[in-house]
Design a protein around this motif. Sequence first.
Motif, PDB file in Angstrom:
ATOM      1  N   MET A   1       0.847  -1.172   0.000  1.00  0.00           N
ATOM      2  CA  MET A   1       0.000   0.000   0.000  1.00  0.00           C
ATOM      3  C   MET A   1       0.892   1.236   0.000  1.00  0.00           C
ATOM      4  SD  MET A   1      -3.055   0.849   2.525  1.00  0.00           S
ATOM      5  CE  MET A   1      -4.155   2.074   1.986  1.00  0.00           C
ATOM      6  N   SER A   2       0.547   2.214  -0.783  1.00  0.00           N
ATOM      7  CA  SER A   2       1.358   3.426  -0.904  1.00  0.00           C
ATOM      8  C   SER A   2       1.111   4.370   0.261  1.00  0.00           C
ATOM      9  CB  SER A   2       1.052   4.130  -2.226  1.00  0.00           C
ATOM     10  OG  SER A   2      -0.288   4.530  -2.262  1.00  0.00           O
ATOM     11  N   SER A   3       2.093   5.246   0.491  1.00  0.00           N
ATOM     12  CA  SER A   3       1.936   6.270   1.527  1.00  0.00           C
ATOM     13  C   SER A   3       2.345   7.617   0.945  1.00  0.00           C
ATOM     14  CB  SER A   3       2.782   5.931   2.754  1.00  0.00           C
ATOM     15  OG  SER A   3       4.151   5.977   2.426  1.00  0.00           O
ATOM     16  N   ILE A   4       1.738   8.656   1.453  1.00  0.00           N
ATOM     17  CA  ILE A   4       1.973  10.003   0.948  1.00  0.00           C
ATOM     18  C   ILE A   4       2.486  10.862   2.086  1.00  0.00           C
ATOM     19  CG2 ILE A   4       0.940  12.034  -0.098  1.00  0.00           C
ATOM     20  CD1 ILE A   4      -1.162  10.172  -1.340  1.00  0.00           C
ATOM     21  N   ARG A   5       3.523  11.660   1.797  1.00  0.00           N
ATOM     22  CA  ARG A   5       4.068  12.565   2.797  1.00  0.00           C
ATOM     23  C   ARG A   5       4.232  13.949   2.152  1.00  0.00           C
ATOM     24  NH1 ARG A   5       9.614  10.701   4.820  1.00  0.00           N
ATOM     25  NH2 ARG A   5      10.434  12.020   3.170  1.00  0.00           N
ATOM     26  N   GLU A   6       3.822  14.974   2.846  1.00  0.00           N
ATOM     27  CA  GLU A   6       3.933  16.356   2.374  1.00  0.00           C
ATOM     28  C   GLU A   6       5.186  16.971   2.984  1.00  0.00           C
ATOM     29  OE1 GLU A   6       1.551  18.095   0.460  1.00  0.00           O
ATOM     30  OE2 GLU A   6       0.301  16.326   0.256  1.00  0.00           O
ATOM     31  N   GLU A   7       5.994  17.619   2.154  1.00  0.00           N
ATOM     32  CA  GLU A   7       7.155  18.364   2.626  1.00  0.00           C
ATOM     33  C   GLU A   7       7.133  19.715   1.932  1.00  0.00           C
ATOM     34  OE1 GLU A   7      10.965  16.518   2.392  1.00  0.00           O
ATOM     35  OE2 GLU A   7      10.355  14.786   3.586  1.00  0.00           O
ATOM     36  N   GLY A   8       6.650  20.709   2.642  1.00  0.00           N
ATOM     37  CA  GLY A   8       6.547  22.033   2.039  1.00  0.00           C
ATOM     38  C   GLY A   8       5.597  22.006   0.869  1.00  0.00           C
ATOM     39  N   LYS A   9       6.075  22.460  -0.279  1.00  0.00           N
ATOM     40  CA  LYS A   9       5.230  22.484  -1.478  1.00  0.00           C
ATOM     41  C   LYS A   9       5.211  21.147  -2.205  1.00  0.00           C
ATOM     42  CE  LYS A   9       8.859  24.165  -4.578  1.00  0.00           C
ATOM     43  NZ  LYS A   9       9.113  22.886  -5.184  1.00  0.00           N
ATOM     44  N   ASP A  10       6.079  20.206  -1.776  1.00  0.00           N
ATOM     45  CA  ASP A  10       6.208  18.926  -2.458  1.00  0.00           C
ATOM     46  C   ASP A  10       5.354  17.841  -1.814  1.00  0.00           C
ATOM     47  OD1 ASP A  10       8.156  19.992  -4.219  1.00  0.00           O
ATOM     48  OD2 ASP A  10       9.698  19.700  -2.691  1.00  0.00           O
ATOM     49  N   GLN A  11       4.904  16.917  -2.647  1.00  0.00           N
ATOM     50  CA  GLN A  11       4.160  15.756  -2.186  1.00  0.00           C
ATOM     51  C   GLN A  11       4.975  14.528  -2.588  1.00  0.00           C
ATOM     52  OE1 GLN A  11       0.450  14.870  -4.227  1.00  0.00           O
ATOM     53  NE2 GLN A  11      -0.481  14.286  -2.277  1.00  0.00           N
ATOM     54  N   ILE A  12       5.382  13.732  -1.592  1.00  0.00           N
ATOM     55  CA  ILE A  12       6.200  12.549  -1.849  1.00  0.00           C
ATOM     56  C   ILE A  12       5.310  11.323  -1.704  1.00  0.00           C
ATOM     57  CG2 ILE A  12       8.227  11.226  -1.141  1.00  0.00           C
ATOM     58  CD1 ILE A  12       9.283  13.876   0.071  1.00  0.00           C
ATOM     59  N   ILE A  13       5.288  10.491  -2.749  1.00  0.00           N
ATOM     60  CA  ILE A  13       4.445   9.291  -2.748  1.00  0.00           C
ATOM     61  C   ILE A  13       5.357   8.070  -2.799  1.00  0.00           C
ATOM     62  CG2 ILE A  13       2.632   8.024  -3.957  1.00  0.00           C
ATOM     63  CD1 ILE A  13       1.789  10.729  -5.197  1.00  0.00           C
ATOM     64  N   PHE A  14       5.243   7.202  -1.801  1.00  0.00           N
ATOM     65  CA  PHE A  14       5.969   5.945  -1.765  1.00  0.00           C
ATOM     66  C   PHE A  14       5.021   4.844  -2.226  1.00  0.00           C
ATOM     67  CE2 PHE A  14       8.069   8.620   1.345  1.00  0.00           C
ATOM     68  CZ  PHE A  14       9.403   8.439   1.025  1.00  0.00           C
ATOM     69  N   VAL A  15       5.485   4.046  -3.176  1.00  0.00           N
ATOM     70  CA  VAL A  15       4.639   2.966  -3.690  1.00  0.00           C
ATOM     71  C   VAL A  15       5.314   1.619  -3.432  1.00  0.00           C
ATOM     72  CG1 VAL A  15       3.517   4.357  -5.449  1.00  0.00           C
ATOM     73  CG2 VAL A  15       5.623   3.186  -6.002  1.00  0.00           C
ATOM     74  N   THR A  16       4.514   0.595  -3.449  1.00  0.00           N
ATOM     75  CA  THR A  16       5.015  -0.762  -3.222  1.00  0.00           C
ATOM     76  C   THR A  16       5.058  -1.517  -4.541  1.00  0.00           C
ATOM     77  OG1 THR A  16       2.811  -1.623  -2.838  1.00  0.00           O
ATOM     78  CG2 THR A  16       4.004  -0.777  -0.907  1.00  0.00           C
ATOM     79  N   LYS A  17       5.613  -2.732  -4.511  1.00  0.00           N
ATOM     80  CA  LYS A  17       5.645  -3.570  -5.718  1.00  0.00           C
ATOM     81  C   LYS A  17       4.221  -3.891  -6.176  1.00  0.00           C
ATOM     82  CE  LYS A  17      10.099  -5.785  -5.161  1.00  0.00           C
ATOM     83  NZ  LYS A  17      10.826  -7.050  -5.087  1.00  0.00           N
ATOM     84  N   GLU A  18       3.313  -4.066  -5.227  1.00  0.00           N
ATOM     85  CA  GLU A  18       1.924  -4.371  -5.565  1.00  0.00           C
ATOM     86  C   GLU A  18       1.276  -3.203  -6.314  1.00  0.00           C
ATOM     87  OE1 GLU A  18       2.958  -4.692  -2.183  1.00  0.00           O
ATOM     88  OE2 GLU A  18       3.442  -6.796  -2.547  1.00  0.00           O
ATOM     89  N   ASP A  19       1.635  -1.975  -5.906  1.00  0.00           N
ATOM     90  CA  ASP A  19       1.099  -0.796  -6.596  1.00  0.00           C
ATOM     91  C   ASP A  19       1.556  -0.766  -8.055  1.00  0.00           C
ATOM     92  OD1 ASP A  19      -0.201   0.194  -4.323  1.00  0.00           O
ATOM     93  OD2 ASP A  19       1.586   1.284  -3.663  1.00  0.00           O
ATOM     94  N   HIS A  20       2.786  -1.190  -8.286  1.00  0.00           N
ATOM     95  CA  HIS A  20       3.319  -1.197  -9.660  1.00  0.00           C
ATOM     96  C   HIS A  20       2.807  -2.372 -10.476  1.00  0.00           C
ATOM     97  CE1 HIS A  20       6.037   2.190  -9.708  1.00  0.00           C
ATOM     98  NE2 HIS A  20       6.488   1.865  -8.501  1.00  0.00           N
ATOM     99  N   ALA A  21       2.309  -3.400  -9.821  1.00  0.00           N
ATOM    100  CA  ALA A  21       1.839  -4.589 -10.527  1.00  0.00           C
ATOM    101  C   ALA A  21       0.530  -4.341 -11.269  1.00  0.00           C
ATOM    102  CB  ALA A  21       1.687  -5.747  -9.549  1.00  0.00           C
ATOM    103  N   THR A  22      -0.276  -3.410 -10.788  1.00  0.00           N
ATOM    104  CA  THR A  22      -1.553  -3.137 -11.448  1.00  0.00           C
ATOM    105  C   THR A  22      -1.357  -2.065 -12.520  1.00  0.00           C
ATOM    106  OG1 THR A  22      -2.114  -1.475  -9.810  1.00  0.00           O
ATOM    107  CG2 THR A  22      -2.893  -3.711  -9.398  1.00  0.00           C
ATOM    108  N   PRO A  23      -2.084  -2.175 -13.631  1.00  0.00           N
ATOM    109  CA  PRO A  23      -1.954  -1.178 -14.690  1.00  0.00           C
ATOM    110  C   PRO A  23      -2.368   0.214 -14.194  1.00  0.00           C
ATOM    111  CG  PRO A  23      -3.208  -3.088 -15.450  1.00  0.00           C
ATOM    112  CD  PRO A  23      -3.003  -3.245 -13.981  1.00  0.00           C
ATOM    113  N   SER A  24      -1.762   1.200 -14.754  1.00  0.00           N
ATOM    114  CA  SER A  24      -2.049   2.579 -14.368  1.00  0.00           C
ATOM    115  C   SER A  24      -3.455   2.983 -14.801  1.00  0.00           C
ATOM    116  CB  SER A  24      -1.038   3.524 -15.009  1.00  0.00           C
ATOM    117  OG  SER A  24      -1.403   4.856 -14.785  1.00  0.00           O
ATOM    118  N   SER A  25      -4.099   3.763 -13.957  1.00  0.00           N
ATOM    119  CA  SER A  25      -5.425   4.277 -14.305  1.00  0.00           C
ATOM    120  C   SER A  25      -5.351   5.757 -14.688  1.00  0.00           C
ATOM    121  CB  SER A  25      -6.387   4.071 -13.131  1.00  0.00           C
ATOM    122  OG  SER A  25      -5.900   4.787 -12.012  1.00  0.00           O
TER     123      SER A  25
END
Length: 153
Positions: free
Chosen positions: A1-25
């Motif tokens: 499961m992915s997680s999102i972290r905000e740092e100032g104006k930036d949004q950092i998204i961490f994804v897992t192998k499972e997130d990459h396994a599904t086709p992009s929507s």
Amino acid sequence: MSSIREEGKDQIIFVTKEDHATPSSAELVEEDPNDPYEERGLILPSGEINWNCPCLGGMASGPCGTDFKDAFSCFHYSKEEVKGSECLEQFRAMQECMQRYPELYPQEDDKVSETDKTSQDSASAEISGANSTSPTVQDSNTTQPNTEGSVES
């Protein structure tokens, strides 16, 4: 499961192998041909000048930007037989402005560094030395007197 972290104006998204396994929507957005911020080169499809073109090297901004725009526009839209011949005053004004700011708009002569001058001088010396003829070299077209078997009278 992915997680999102905000740092100032930036949004950092961490994804897992499972997130990459599904086709992009994600859906791709078609480019808007009328987008004024889209890079199109110097001349826009409408025939207008793209003052944001990186090819202008920032000349359209700065202390002489207005003079540059006036001169360049005059030249671009010129209908004269000799294109831009009616733009002399605008180019003169631009040149005078640029001469007031030599640190921003260096002249061609100012761009030549001392090392360039030294290498140019040595190259000139080599060329002039190559063009001079050595006193021991003789022209093959000149006739040399035949001293063998010649008799003085």
